[in-house]
Design a protein around this motif. Structure first.
Motif: not given
Length: 423
Positions: A274, A277, A281, A305, A308, A326, A329-330, A364, A367-368
């Motif tokens: 976390r 990440a 960000r 990344l 992560l 993830v 998001w990427n 994101f 992801v969080d």
């Protein structure tokens, strides 16, 4: 010439030596030594096993919550850094949602700092707390200065924001990471102590067994009686206490499950994931503030990344919901970088902080949320394991003490008839 020993003392010592050589003297000596050994062994075993129970209570009530708070401190500080960058990128007056997220992150960081340092009295922790307490207002001041200049269209605002981010990364986050590592190390140390073999207890109880065996052999030679019920009962009580101590400790160790796939390791890996990440960000948003070569920012983003993904694979295995988030998001980040390198800054900006479901901000956030849910689940498993370990050990101190008190009583009951034969 030294003072002479009084005659009464000499006679007393001489009588004691003669009595110790007789059978009733030997029986009396065996009784006294065996009873004392049983009481000492019971005290040692009860104290050591009770210390394990106390550690279990301390982990649940203090050590683990403090470690979790230290992790939240790091995440909150990173979130404040990322939110400040998003607010700056929005230009002019930022949206209420972004502003609220930034303020909430600062409030969470202050609360987590207080929780993460509860009960800490060492000099290093005090030093870390003092630095964070001094740097956090300085960070907020730089962000407000950057915000004021940005609202007026002054380019110097970006310099203030970069300075704020540098303060966050070089000082605040470094201190928060050290604090988090120290707190998680305390959790691991407490768990190791709970699961460790109670060596002192084992040696003391084995000494009782050895003494019972030796005393039985002496009594065979002295009384021609092969079995003394009291000594047999004392040995049985020592075996019971030893088996209970070792068995409960083994069950506690299995409940804690501290191997590479256990909840404790998953908890730490997900906490680190976390944090990584949040760092990635921040890299993503700072690239647009720089408005120049983003090679360094991209390298930092890719490094974070990659770390992560490594942590997620170790904690959850392939194909987890967090790993899928993830990847999504990427993909959004790649679209942002492509737009930026095509000199389409507005498209890159919209991809980075836009409110749409395809924007990096929303991806994101997914992801969080996934990491937060996985972290909560791992934490619950860790606490359940510690609680189960405490349940396994809860009766061990009492059993050890009562068993050895019973052993001492059995010695007296078993040897008294033999002693009466000579009185």
């Amino acid at each position: 010439m030294g003072a002479r020993v009084p005659a009464t003392m000499r006679r007393g010592a001489e009588w004691s030596r003669r009595f110790a050589a007789t059978t009733p003297g030997v029986v009396s000596l065996i009784a006294v030594v065996s009873v004392l050994l049983c009481l000492v062994a019971g005290s040692i075993a009860a104290a050591q096993l009770d210390a394990k129970v106390t550690r279990h209570e301390r982990v649940l009530g203090h050590t683990e919550p403090v470690a979790f708070a230290a992790q939240r401190l790091y995440v909150a500080l990173s979130a404040a850094d990322a939110a400040a960058a998003e607010a700056f990128l929005s230009g002019g007056i930022e949206s209420p949602a972004i502003r609220a997220r930034y303020r909430q992150a600062l409030a969470d960081a202050a609360a987590a700092l207080a929780e993460a340092t509860t009960g800490a009295g060492d000099a290093r922790t005090r030093e870390i707390v003092a630095r964070i307490a001094a740097d956090l207002p300085a960070f907020a001041g730089l962000v407000e200065t950057a915000r004021a200049n940005n609202r007026q269209g002054f380019p110097v605002g970006s310099a203030y924001l970069r300075e704020a981010s540098a303060l966050m990364r070089d000082s605040l986050l470094a201190d928060a990471e050290e604090l988090s590592d120290a707190r998680f190390a305390e959790v691991r140390a407490e768990q190791r102590e709970i699961a460790a073999v109670p060596v002192s207890s084992v040696l003391a109880l084995l000494a009782v067994l050895a003494a019972a065996g030796f005393a039985s052999a002496v009594l065979v030679r002295r009384t021609n009686r092969w079995v003394n019920p009291g000594l047999v009962a004392a040995g049985g009580a020592a075996v019971l206490a030893l088996a209970w101590a070792l068995g409960s400790t083994a069950i506690a160790g299995a409940a804690l499950d501290n191997d590479s796939s256990g909840p404790s390791v998953r908890f730490e890996s997900l906490a680190q994931a976390r944090i990584l990440a949040q760092q990635a960000r921040t890299d993503e948003t700072l690239q647009l503030i720089v408005r120049g070569d983003i090679a360094d920012g991209e390298k930092s983003y890719e490094d974070h990344l990659a770390a992560l993904r490594t942590n997620l694979a170790a904690a959850l295995g392939p194909g987890s919901a967090a790993a899928v988030s993830v990847d999504s998001w990427n993909e959004g980040h790649r679209a942002q970088v492509e737009a930026y390198r095509s000199a389409n800054f507005n498209a890159a900006l919209n991809q980075a902080i836009g409110a749409g479901p395809q924007g990096s901000a929303e991806r994101f956030a997914a992801v969080d949320r996934a990491l937060g849910a996985d972290l909560a689940a791992a934490r619950a498993q860790l606490r359940d394991g510690v609680n189960d370990a405490g349940d396994a050990l809860s009766w061990a101190p009492a059993v050890a003490l009562l068993a050895m008190l019973g052993a001492a009583g059995a010695v007296v009951v078993g040897l008294w008839p033999r002693l009466k034969e000579f009185l």
